[in-house]
Write a protein that holds these residues in place. Structure first.
Motif, PDB file in Angstrom:
ATOM      1  N   ASP A 176       0.945  -1.221   0.280  1.00  0.00           N
ATOM      2  CA  ASP A 176       0.020   0.015  -0.054  1.00  0.00           C
ATOM      3  C   ASP A 176       0.833   1.156   0.030  1.00  0.00           C
ATOM      4  O   ASP A 176       0.814   2.088   0.905  1.00  0.00           O
ATOM      5  N   VAL A 177       1.728   1.184  -0.785  1.00  0.00           N
ATOM      6  CA  VAL A 177       2.633   2.621  -0.896  1.00  0.00           C
ATOM      7  C   VAL A 177       1.884   3.591  -1.501  1.00  0.00           C
ATOM      8  O   VAL A 177       1.241   3.723  -2.378  1.00  0.00           O
ATOM      9  N   GLN A 178       2.256   4.937  -0.639  1.00  0.00           N
ATOM     10  CA  GLN A 178       1.260   6.065  -1.104  1.00  0.00           C
ATOM     11  C   GLN A 178       2.272   7.185  -1.280  1.00  0.00           C
ATOM     12  O   GLN A 178       3.518   7.064  -1.190  1.00  0.00           O
ATOM     13  N   ARG A 179       1.748   8.127  -1.824  1.00  0.00           N
ATOM     14  CA  ARG A 179       2.572   9.415  -2.402  1.00  0.00           C
ATOM     15  C   ARG A 179       3.288   9.874  -1.137  1.00  0.00           C
ATOM     16  O   ARG A 179       2.445  10.112  -0.157  1.00  0.00           O
ATOM     17  N   GLY A 180       4.563  10.307  -1.176  1.00  0.00           N
ATOM     18  CA  GLY A 180       5.431  10.915   0.012  1.00  0.00           C
ATOM     19  C   GLY A 180       6.046   9.899   0.757  1.00  0.00           C
ATOM     20  O   GLY A 180       6.898  10.336   1.820  1.00  0.00           O
ATOM     21  N   ALA A 200       7.246   2.558  -8.184  1.00  0.00           N
ATOM     22  CA  ALA A 200       7.349   3.276  -7.005  1.00  0.00           C
ATOM     23  C   ALA A 200       7.074   4.810  -7.166  1.00  0.00           C
ATOM     24  O   ALA A 200       6.584   5.637  -6.378  1.00  0.00           O
ATOM     25  N   LYS A 201       8.174   5.144  -8.046  1.00  0.00           N
ATOM     26  CA  LYS A 201       8.463   6.750  -8.287  1.00  0.00           C
ATOM     27  C   LYS A 201       7.057   7.281  -9.008  1.00  0.00           C
ATOM     28  O   LYS A 201       6.659   8.253  -8.772  1.00  0.00           O
ATOM     29  N   ALA A 202       6.309   6.341  -9.738  1.00  0.00           N
ATOM     30  CA  ALA A 202       5.019   6.865 -10.448  1.00  0.00           C
ATOM     31  C   ALA A 202       4.180   6.917  -9.601  1.00  0.00           C
ATOM     32  O   ALA A 202       2.948   7.448  -9.720  1.00  0.00           O
ATOM     33  N   ARG A 203       4.209   6.302  -8.321  1.00  0.00           N
ATOM     34  CA  ARG A 203       3.204   6.522  -7.167  1.00  0.00           C
ATOM     35  C   ARG A 203       3.461   7.728  -6.564  1.00  0.00           C
ATOM     36  O   ARG A 203       2.722   8.045  -5.306  1.00  0.00           O
ATOM     37  N   GLY A 204       4.589   8.328  -6.582  1.00  0.00           N
ATOM     38  CA  GLY A 204       4.777   9.601  -5.831  1.00  0.00           C
ATOM     39  C   GLY A 204       5.697   9.230  -4.652  1.00  0.00           C
ATOM     40  O   GLY A 204       5.748  10.200  -3.671  1.00  0.00           O
ATOM     41  N   ALA A 205       6.450   8.159  -4.689  1.00  0.00           N
ATOM     42  CA  ALA A 205       7.212   7.764  -3.254  1.00  0.00           C
ATOM     43  C   ALA A 205       8.630   8.300  -3.671  1.00  0.00           C
ATOM     44  O   ALA A 205       9.204   8.786  -4.911  1.00  0.00           O
ATOM     45  N   THR A 206       9.247   8.462  -2.679  1.00  0.00           N
ATOM     46  CA  THR A 206      10.786   8.789  -2.746  1.00  0.00           C
ATOM     47  C   THR A 206      11.301   7.528  -2.704  1.00  0.00           C
ATOM     48  O   THR A 206      10.965   6.612  -1.850  1.00  0.00           O
ATOM     49  N   VAL A 207      12.355   7.304  -3.599  1.00  0.00           N
ATOM     50  CA  VAL A 207      12.920   5.696  -3.803  1.00  0.00           C
ATOM     51  C   VAL A 207      14.633   5.828  -3.442  1.00  0.00           C
ATOM     52  O   VAL A 207      15.229   6.573  -3.910  1.00  0.00           O
ATOM     53  N   ILE A 208      14.781   4.774  -2.714  1.00  0.00           N
ATOM     54  CA  ILE A 208      15.939   4.425  -2.500  1.00  0.00           C
ATOM     55  C   ILE A 208      16.542   3.152  -3.074  1.00  0.00           C
ATOM     56  O   ILE A 208      15.743   2.276  -2.793  1.00  0.00           O
TER      57      ILE A 208
END
Length: 352
Positions: A176-180, A200-208
């Protein structure tokens, strides 16, 4: 639209567990006949996956003899088997109950099957494991698992999507990955890992992303906000309680660090163990931080349809490292094992 379907086809059979010598290229295999509710697909391209090699070597088995439970379902693999979970092709015939207007459609196959041999399955199959897959000129599958796709991408590019990207999308959906939110992806240069970075980036997440130093720049181009060198201490790099979600494809000796860098109420999703399947779990980390551990194999119902939409909208891009002729499958798997590539290796079946 009518297609002439031959009786025989070329393809690669896995004839037993072991090395690449167990892969036999033949030109006299029978073309499958679609049953009720199924479609026959002329394969254009098929991607190479870690699961192909794991199945061949019986890596999934937990039994003493290594063969009693070596399929995805935990049963013995039936030989000979045509592997190949990643398929792009064209519907050339349909079974009873399937609209004949589907003939001619360009499709990609959902690799996690809920229907097979013309009936609903009590336990999910994986395409190319519990049934024959796409390392041949023709394959068949339940019509519900063949998704029409409209895009200018090539067949080889489309064959890079189904297995890796659906696995990654399923992990992100389950977690349930959310924006931010901040997402850590291990094994980020592989097929699933590079897909997870993009999705994950398309969902608006910060990606490491965790990968080798030589692949840092490409992962940044894919959308990673930060890249950590594989083998570096994650706690030293990030600190405790830094990430919301871990997407793990590696496991192995560094596994305890993944729990340490997760925030309280963090979610850990796993769909691979290329660094080693056995890990050390300090249960105190699990319950004192209220963490959720998610094993991800069977796709949620909405995952593949969502993936097709993202492809058609151009929100994710294919990442093909190299393509090979089907007869060169052993060479392709050797290159896969070298891990010098980023993205997918794909077999060109329509070139046979």
């Amino acid at each position: 639209m009518m297609f002439t379907v031959p009786e025989n086809m070329k393809g690669v059979q896995l004839v037993g567990h072991g090395g690449p010598e167990q892969l036999v290229y033949r030109d006299d295999l029978k073309v499958p006949v679609p049953l009720k509710g199924e479609v026959l697909i002329k394969v254009a391209a098929a991607g190479v996956n870690n699961t192909d090699i794991n199945t061949r070597t019986a890596w999934y088995s937990k039994s003493d003899n290594g063969s009693d439970d070596a399929s995805w379902s935990g049963n013995a693999l039936v030989f000979p088997r045509i592997q190949g979970a990643d398929v792009c092709g064209y519907i050339v015939a349909v079974g009873e109950g399937v609209d004949s207007n589907r003939i001619g459609e360009r499709v990609i196959i959902e690799p996690c099957l809920q229907e097979g041999n013309g009936e609903a399955l009590a336990q999910a199959w994986y395409f190319g494991s519990e049934c024959d897959g796409g390392f041949a000129e023709y394959t068949k599958v339940a019509a519900k698992h063949a998704y029409r796709i409209e895009t200018a991408l090539s067949d080889v590019e489309l064959a890079s999507f189904p297995c890796s990207y659906s696995t990654a999308e399923n992990m992100l959906t389950r977690a349930d990955v959310q924006r931010g939110e901040t997402v850590l992806v291990t094994g980020a240069s592989g097929g699933v890992g590079s897909a997870a970075v993009q999705l994950a980036k398309a969902r608006g997440a910060t990606v490491i992303a965790v990968t080798s130093e030589s692949k840092r720049e490409l992962l940044m181009q894919l959308g990673a906000d930060q890249v950590i060198n594989r083998g570096d201490n994650l706690i030293e790099a990030l600190g405790h309680n830094h990430v919301d979600v871990v997407v793990d494809l590696v496991a192995g000796n560094q596994w305890p660090e993944l729990l340490d860098v997760m925030k309280p109420f963090g979610r850990y999703a796993v769909a691979g163990a290329i660094g080693g399947a056995m890990v050390n779990l300090d249960v105190r980390s699990l319950y004192l931080k209220d963490l959720s551990l998610l094993g991800c194999t069977v796709l949620l119902p909405q995952v593949f349809a969502n993936l097709v939409t993202r492809i058609e909208q151009g929100k994710i891009k294919p990442l093909v490292a190299q393509s090979f002729a089907l007869k060169d499958i052993a060479l392709a798997q050797h290159a896969f094992g070298d891990k010098q590539h980023v993205g997918k290796l794909v077999l060109r079946v329509d070139a046979e």
